[in-house]
Design a protein around this motif. Structure first.
Motif, PDB file in Angstrom:
ATOM      1  N   ILE A  66      14.096   3.712  -0.007  1.00 12.38           N
ATOM      2  CA  ILE A  66      13.548   2.344  -0.121  1.00 12.38           C
ATOM      3  C   ILE A  66      12.312   2.142   0.756  1.00 12.38           C
ATOM      4  CG2 ILE A  66      15.810   1.421  -0.776  1.00 12.38           C
ATOM      5  CD1 ILE A  66      15.893  -0.011   1.965  1.00 12.38           C
ATOM      6  N   ASP A  67      12.033   3.113   1.632  1.00 15.88           N
ATOM      7  CA  ASP A  67      10.867   3.006   2.521  1.00 15.88           C
ATOM      8  C   ASP A  67      10.069   4.303   2.486  1.00 15.88           C
ATOM      9  OD1 ASP A  67      12.070   0.675   3.543  1.00 15.88           O
ATOM     10  OD2 ASP A  67      12.954   1.733   5.248  1.00 15.88           O
ATOM     11  N   PHE A  68       8.767   4.198   2.657  1.00 12.43           N
ATOM     12  CA  PHE A  68       7.986   5.396   2.962  1.00 12.43           C
ATOM     13  C   PHE A  68       6.686   5.018   3.656  1.00 12.43           C
ATOM     14  CE2 PHE A  68       6.643   4.525  -1.510  1.00 12.43           C
ATOM     15  CZ  PHE A  68       5.263   4.445  -1.351  1.00 12.43           C
ATOM     16  N   ALA A  69       6.095   6.016   4.307  1.00  7.00           N
ATOM     17  CA  ALA A  69       4.759   5.861   4.893  1.00  7.00           C
ATOM     18  C   ALA A  69       3.998   7.138   4.601  1.00  7.00           C
ATOM     19  CB  ALA A  69       4.855   5.609   6.395  1.00  7.00           C
ATOM     20  N   GLY A  70       2.698   6.996   4.330  1.00 11.88           N
ATOM     21  CA  GLY A  70       1.909   8.177   4.000  1.00 11.88           C
ATOM     22  C   GLY A  70       0.444   7.811   3.835  1.00 11.88           C
ATOM     23  N   THR A  71      -0.263   8.655   3.089  1.00 12.40           N
ATOM     24  CA  THR A  71      -1.710   8.525   2.915  1.00 12.40           C
ATOM     25  C   THR A  71      -2.031   8.370   1.437  1.00 12.40           C
ATOM     26  OG1 THR A  71      -1.985   9.981   4.814  1.00 12.40           O
ATOM     27  CG2 THR A  71      -3.914   9.669   3.421  1.00 12.40           C
ATOM     28  N   VAL A  72      -2.873   7.392   1.139  1.00 11.65           N
ATOM     29  CA  VAL A  72      -3.268   7.169  -0.269  1.00 11.65           C
ATOM     30  C   VAL A  72      -4.029   8.396  -0.778  1.00 11.65           C
ATOM     31  CG1 VAL A  72      -4.728   5.778  -1.801  1.00 11.65           C
ATOM     32  CG2 VAL A  72      -3.334   4.664  -0.035  1.00 11.65           C
ATOM     33  N   GLU A  73      -3.619   8.845  -1.971  1.00  8.53           N
ATOM     34  CA  GLU A  73      -4.269  10.009  -2.574  1.00  8.53           C
ATOM     35  C   GLU A  73      -5.196   9.576  -3.713  1.00  8.53           C
ATOM     36  OE1 GLU A  73      -1.864  13.920  -2.315  1.00  8.53           O
ATOM     37  OE2 GLU A  73      -1.717  13.138  -4.354  1.00  8.53           O
ATOM     38  N   ALA A  74      -4.784   8.573  -4.463  1.00  8.81           N
ATOM     39  CA  ALA A  74      -5.590   8.056  -5.575  1.00  8.81           C
ATOM     40  C   ALA A  74      -5.221   6.598  -5.778  1.00  8.81           C
ATOM     41  CB  ALA A  74      -5.301   8.857  -6.842  1.00  8.81           C
ATOM     42  N   SER A  75      -6.217   5.790  -6.172  1.00 15.59           N
ATOM     43  CA  SER A  75      -5.937   4.365  -6.368  1.00 15.59           C
ATOM     44  C   SER A  75      -6.871   3.781  -7.404  1.00 15.59           C
ATOM     45  CB  SER A  75      -6.108   3.614  -5.040  1.00 15.59           C
ATOM     46  OG  SER A  75      -6.028   2.228  -5.257  1.00 15.59           O
ATOM     47  N   THR A  76      -6.324   3.012  -8.333  1.00 16.56           N
ATOM     48  CA  THR A  76      -7.166   2.279  -9.275  1.00 16.56           C
ATOM     49  C   THR A  76      -7.306   0.829  -8.836  1.00 16.56           C
ATOM     50  OG1 THR A  76      -5.236   1.765 -10.634  1.00 16.56           O
ATOM     51  CG2 THR A  76      -6.495   3.736 -11.236  1.00 16.56           C
ATOM     52  N   TYR A  80      -7.198  -0.302  -1.993  1.00  9.87           N
ATOM     53  CA  TYR A  80      -6.803   0.971  -1.349  1.00  9.87           C
ATOM     54  C   TYR A  80      -7.705   2.097  -1.819  1.00  9.87           C
ATOM     55  CZ  TYR A  80      -2.830  -1.608   0.295  1.00  9.87           C
ATOM     56  OH  TYR A  80      -2.056  -2.545   0.932  1.00  9.87           O
ATOM     57  N   ARG A  81      -8.040   2.981  -0.856  1.00 11.64           N
ATOM     58  CA  ARG A  81      -8.886   4.142  -1.143  1.00 11.64           C
ATOM     59  C   ARG A  81      -8.206   5.400  -0.641  1.00 11.64           C
ATOM     60  NH1 ARG A  81     -14.828   2.593   0.983  1.00 11.64           N
ATOM     61  NH2 ARG A  81     -15.128   0.763  -0.337  1.00 11.64           N
ATOM     62  N   PRO A  82      -8.555   6.553  -1.212  1.00 14.00           N
ATOM     63  CA  PRO A  82      -7.984   7.807  -0.703  1.00 14.00           C
ATOM     64  C   PRO A  82      -8.211   7.919   0.807  1.00 14.00           C
ATOM     65  CG  PRO A  82      -9.158   8.204  -2.745  1.00 14.00           C
ATOM     66  CD  PRO A  82      -9.422   6.771  -2.377  1.00 14.00           C
ATOM     67  N   GLY A  83      -7.180   8.338   1.516  1.00 14.60           N
ATOM     68  CA  GLY A  83      -7.278   8.493   2.972  1.00 14.60           C
ATOM     69  C   GLY A  83      -6.665   7.330   3.739  1.00 14.60           C
ATOM     70  N   ASP A  84      -6.474   6.161   3.070  1.00 17.11           N
ATOM     71  CA  ASP A  84      -5.868   5.019   3.769  1.00 17.11           C
ATOM     72  C   ASP A  84      -4.413   5.328   4.112  1.00 17.11           C
ATOM     73  OD1 ASP A  84      -8.195   3.613   3.404  1.00 17.11           O
ATOM     74  OD2 ASP A  84      -7.420   2.299   1.813  1.00 17.11           O
TER      75      ASP A  84
END
Ligand code: NDP
Length: 330
Positions: A66-76, A80-84
Motif C-alpha cells: 500500500i506504500d512505496f517510495a522511489g524515483t519517477v522514470e516516465a510521466s505524461t 512529475y518528471r523523470p528523476g523526481d
C-alpha cells in the motif's frame, strides 16, 4: 524490459499464494506516472492483502504494497518528471490497484506526493502509512487544543507501526507519553522512543460498568479500537480528544455517551487513505521536521520481497515490532 514483483495469485478453491516473479513492463496498470520503486513497507492492511484469502483484493493476479517510495522514470503528467523522488500512501493502491511490492509501479499523478526535503526513500518507508497516519493523528489532536502543558498522552498498540511512530513524534514534541502495550518485553524499546511510562494492555482491556473514571489523559492516539477505545473515552480529561486510528483490538465500540455529555470529550476519526493532497503535503513536511531520524532508524526491520508472506502473517497476529522496510531491489 522486465521487473521483479511479489505476485499474489488465487486458486479455483479460493486459496491464495504469493511468489516473487519476473514480469514484463506492459503488465503494469495504465496510469500517468511510472516509478522505479526503491522501498516499500508492511502495514496491517498489507498483511490482509497478502493472505490468506487476499483480504481487500478484488482481482488476481495482484501486486500488494500500500506504500512505496522511489524515483519517477516516465510521466505524461506535467507535475512529475523523470528523476523526481516521490512517495505514495493510500488511495487503495496495493488493494484495488497494483502496489509497491515490485521494482516498478504505475500510478495516477494525483496519488503521488513529492518526497519532502530531509527524508530519503528509505526513511519515508520507515514512516509509511503507519507513520503518516500517526502524524495525521497528532495534527488532529493539536487542532483540538492539545499542548504538552495539558498533561500525559496515551498511545495504544504502542509497539506496533502507528504506535511506535506516534510515541516518537509526541515525545519529540515535548509530550509525556504513556505507551499501552500487550508485550511487556517491548518496554525498553518504547522507552527508547521516548515513552515515559508503560501501561499494560490488561489495565485497559476490560470493559467497566462506570462510564466515567479518573480524568487521566490529555489526549490519546488509539490504534486498537474496541473495548480499549471505549474505556479510554471514560478516562479522558475534560475537553480532551482521542484520535481513533485503528481496530487491531476490534471494530465494535461498546461505549457510553456520558463522557461526551459530561466531560465534552471528542472522538476524532483519522483516515489516511482518501486524505486530500494539501493535508498530505502538510503531514509529510511535519514528519520531515518533527520525527527524530535516529529514532526512526531504530524502528526499522529490513526485509526483502521474499520475506513478505511470512511477515504479513506476523503483522496480522500483532507480532511485528516497529516498522518493516522492504528493499525491493535486494
Ligand atoms: P501493527 O500490527 O503494527 O500494530 C497494531 C498493534 O496493536 C500491535 O502491535 C499491538 O500492539 C496492538 N494489538 C494487536 N492486537 C491487539 C489486540 N487484540 N488487542 C489489543 N491490542 C492489540 O499495525 P499498524 O500499526 O500498521 O496499524 C494499527 C491499526 O491502525 C490497524 O488496525 C490498522 O488497520 C489501522 N490503520 C488505520 C489507518 C487509517 O487510515 N485510519 C492507517 C494505518 C493503520 P502492542 O503489542 O504494543 O500491544
Amino acid at each position: 524490459m522486465r521487473f521483479r514483483a511479489l505476485v499474489v495469485e488465487k486458486d479455483a478453491d479460493g486459496s491464495t499464494a504469493a511468489s516473487v516473479q519476473s514480469l514484463a513492463l506492459d503488465r503494469l496498470p495504465a496510469a500517468e506516472v511510472t516509478v522505479a520503486v526503491e522501498y516499500s513497507t508492511l502495514n496491517y492492511k498489507d498483511g490482509l492483502c497478502l493472505g490468506p484469502g487476499g483480504g481487500l483484493v478484488r482481482a488476481w493476479p495482484h501486486v500488494p504494497g500500500i506504500d512505496f517510495a522511489g524515483t519517477v522514470e516516465a510521466s505524461t503528467d506535467p507535475r512529475y518528471r523523470p528523476g523526481d523522488k516521490v512517495v505514495l500512501t493510500g488511495w487503495r493502491v496495493g488493494e484495488a490497484h497494483w502496489g509497491g511490492y515490485a521494482q516498478k509501479a504505475r500510478v495516477r499523478a494525483d496519488w503521488l506526493v513529492p518526497l519532502p526535503e530531509g527524508l530519503t526513500t528509505r526513511t519515508a518507508m520507515a514512516v509509511g502509512t503507519a507513520g503518516f497516519t500517526a502524524m495525521l493523528a497528532v495534527m488532529a489532536l493539536e487542532d483540538h487544543g492539545l499542548t504538552p502543558a495539558r498533561g500525559e498522552v496515551l498511545v495504544t498498540g504502542a509497539a506496533g507501526g502507528v504506535g511506535s511512530v506516534a510515541t516518537a513524534l509526541l515525545a519529540h514534541l515535548g509530550y509525556r507519553v504513556a505507551a499501552a502495550t500487550g508485550r511487556p518485553e517491548t518496554a525498553d524499546y518504547l522507552k527508547s522512543l521516548g515513552a515515559s511510562r508503560i501501561v499494560p494492555r490488561a489495565d485497559l482491556a476490560e470493559t467497566v460498568k462506570r462510564p466515567l473514571e479518573a480524568e487521566t489523559w490529555a489526549g490519546c492516539i488509539d490504534a486498537v479500537g474496541g473495548a480499549m477505545l471505549a474505556r479510554v473515552l471514560g478516562q479522558l480529561k475534560y475537553g480532551a480528544s482521542v484520535a481513533a486510528v485503528g481496530l487491531a483490538g476490534g471494530a465494535a465500540l461498546p461505549a457510553s455517551v456520558i463522557p461526551f455529555l459530561l466531560r465534552g470529550v471528542n472522538l476524532l476519526g483519522i483516515d489516511s487513505v482518501m486524505r486530500p493532497y494539501a493535508d498530505r503535503v502538510r503531514a509529510w513536511e511535519r514528519i520531515a521536521s518533527d520525527l527524530p531520524q535516529g529514532k526512526l532508524v531504530a524502528m526499522i526491520h529490513p526485509a526483502t520481497l521474499a520475506d513478505l508472506p511470512a511477515l504479513g502473517a506476523l503483522i496480522l497476529k500483532g507480532q511485528v515490532q516497529g516498522r518493516v522496510v522492504v528493499d525491493v531491489n535486494a
